[in-house]
Design an enzyme around this catalytic site. Sequence first.
Site, short mmCIF file in Angstrom:
data_model
loop_
_atom_site.label_atom_id
_atom_site.label_comp_id
_atom_site.label_asym_id
_atom_site.label_seq_id
_atom_site.Cartn_x
_atom_site.Cartn_y
_atom_site.Cartn_z
CD GLU A 127 -49.26 -15.83 -1.81
OE1 GLU A 127 -48.18 -15.46 -1.63
OE2 GLU A 127 -50.26 -16.06 -1.36
CD1 TRP A 138 -58.56 -13.73 4.25
CD2 TRP A 138 -57.31 -15.11 2.60
NE1 TRP A 138 -57.46 -14.72 4.91
CE2 TRP A 138 -56.74 -15.27 3.98
CE3 TRP A 138 -56.54 -15.85 1.72
CZ2 TRP A 138 -55.66 -16.21 4.51
CZ3 TRP A 138 -55.65 -16.69 1.86
CH2 TRP A 138 -55.25 -16.72 3.28
NE ARG A 183 -44.55 -13.83 -2.72
CZ ARG A 183 -44.28 -15.01 -1.87
NH1 ARG A 183 -43.08 -15.84 -2.16
NH2 ARG A 183 -45.18 -15.53 -1.12
NE ARG A 191 -45.56 -13.40 5.78
CZ ARG A 191 -46.45 -14.00 5.47
NH1 ARG A 191 -46.87 -14.03 4.31
NH2 ARG A 191 -47.33 -14.47 6.37
O1 EZ4 Z 1 -51.95 -17.18 1.57
O2 EZ4 Z 1 -50.23 -20.21 1.03
O3 EZ4 Z 1 -46.93 -15.38 1.24
N1 EZ4 Z 1 -47.54 -16.29 1.49
C1 EZ4 Z 1 -49.24 -16.47 1.41
C2 EZ4 Z 1 -49.67 -17.66 2.08
C3 EZ4 Z 1 -50.89 -17.76 1.21
C4 EZ4 Z 1 -51.37 -19.24 1.30
C5 EZ4 Z 1 -52.59 -19.79 0.32
O4 EZ4 Z 1 -52.59 -20.92 0.24
O5 EZ4 Z 1 -49.67 -15.48 1.18
O6 EZ4 Z 1 -49.87 -17.66 3.43
CO CO Z 2 -48.26 -14.03 -0.12
#
Ligand code: EZ4
Ligand code: CO
Length: 404
Positions: A264, A404, A285, A148
Site C-alpha cells: 500500500e 508503525w 496492494r 479484515r
Molecule cells: O494504515 O491508510 O490496509 N490499510 C491500512 C491503512 C493505512 C492508512 C495509511 O494512510 O493499512 O489503515
Molecule cells: Co494495510
Amino acid sequence: MPAIEKAEVLVTGAGRNFVTLRLTTSDGVVGLGDATLNGRELAVASYLRDHLVPLLIGRDPARIEDTWQYLYRGAYWRRGPVTMAAISAVDVALWDIKARMAGMPLYQLLGGASRRGCLAYAHAMGRNIPELLDSIRTHLETGYRAIRVQCGVPGMESTYGVAADGANYEPAHQGLAPAESTWDSAAYLRFAPALMEAVRLEFGPELPLLHDVHHRLTPREAASLARSLEPFALFWLEDVTPAEDQAALRFVRASTTTPLAIGETFNSLWDCQLLLEERLIDFIRASVTHAGGITHMRRILSLAELHGVRSGMHGATDISPVGLAASLHLGLAIPNFGIQEHMPHSPETDEAFPHAYTLTDGYLHPGDAPGLGVTIDDAAAGRHPYAAAYLPVNRLADGTVHDW
Ligand code: EZ4
Ligand code: CO
C-alpha cells in the site's frame, strides 16, 4: 485541439483531509484526480501548484501517456510518494476527461468489464475478541463477503486497526504532532493464533478472512506468525515486514503457505518488481492514487498478472472517493482482480464527493456515469477546512522508534 485551460488544487477537510486536482479543458470538460498523501497532504498540494500546474496549462488533454512520461522522466528526480501522488492525480484527471469526452464510464476505455463487480472486504475490529466477533457479525449483516480482522492485544494499550473508544477507526489524528503508540511483537505473536482460532470457531471455515500486520515484524517473526496461522486459512496476511525491503520476503515466502499481500505504500513498479518477478506475494496492494495513476498501475498489474499475482488495491479512507472510483474502474476491467479494500467514508466526505459507485451484496461497482463518475461539491468541501493531522509514531517499551 482542446487544451487544458484550468488546473485547480482543492484541499478540503471534509471528513478527513483530501487533496484533489481538478482539470478543465477549453471545451469545458472537467476531470478529477486524487492527490491525497495521508499526513503529508500539503507537500503534494505544493508539488502540484508550484511545479505541475504551470506545465499543464495549454497541454493537449488527450495525450495521457506523453504527459505521464513528461512529468516522470522529465523531472529527473523520479519516484517517491509525493511526486507519484502528484503524477497520479494528473493521470487520473486526464483519464476522467478522456472517458467523459467519449461519454463512457472509464472501465469501458480500459477494456470493459471482466466481472459483475469488485469483491470488497470490510474492516472488522474489536478491543477484545467478543467485540471483534460482534463487529464481524455486523459487517456480514451489511452484506460484506470478506472481512479484515484486527483486535486489541492483551497487555498492549492500543494497536493498529482498532479504535481506542470502540468507534470507527481512523489512523490519522488531528494535531500539530503525531500521536504515539507502544508496540510489543512478542505479545502480538502469542495472541494472533488464538484470535484467528476464535474467529474460525464462530464463523466457520468458509468466510474469507484478512489480517494486516502493518510492517512490524522481522522476517523470522513474520515467518513464525504466517506458519502459526496456516490452520486458519487466511485470504491474506498483509504487510508482515517493512515494505521497502523486498528481499526480506524471500525467507517468509519459503517458510509458509499463508497467502501474502504487501504494497500500500509502494509508489512505482520498481517497488514491487522483485516481489512480482520472484512470485514472493499473492496480492499487490499498490493503489491508483499512490502508484502513478491508471497509466502506471496498469503496468504494475500487467507484470503481476504475468507472475500469477492478483490485485488488492489499498482502499482506506485516505483514498478519496475520486481515488476509490479510479481503483474500481481499473479493478472491474483487469483480468487479475483479487479483492478491493473498502473502508466507508464519512457522511461529510460522501457529501463533498458525490459519486456513482455502489456497494451491493459485498461487491463494489464503479457505476455507468461517464468518466470516473465522481464530482466535487465545492460548497460542501469548502465547509470543512484542512486541519493538520498525522499518522501515529510507534515505539517499543524502552522508547525505541519502531515501524508503525
Ligand atoms: O494504515 O491508510 O490496509 N490499510 C491500512 C491503512 C493505512 C492508512 C495509511 O494512510 O493499512 O489503515
Ligand atoms: Co494495510
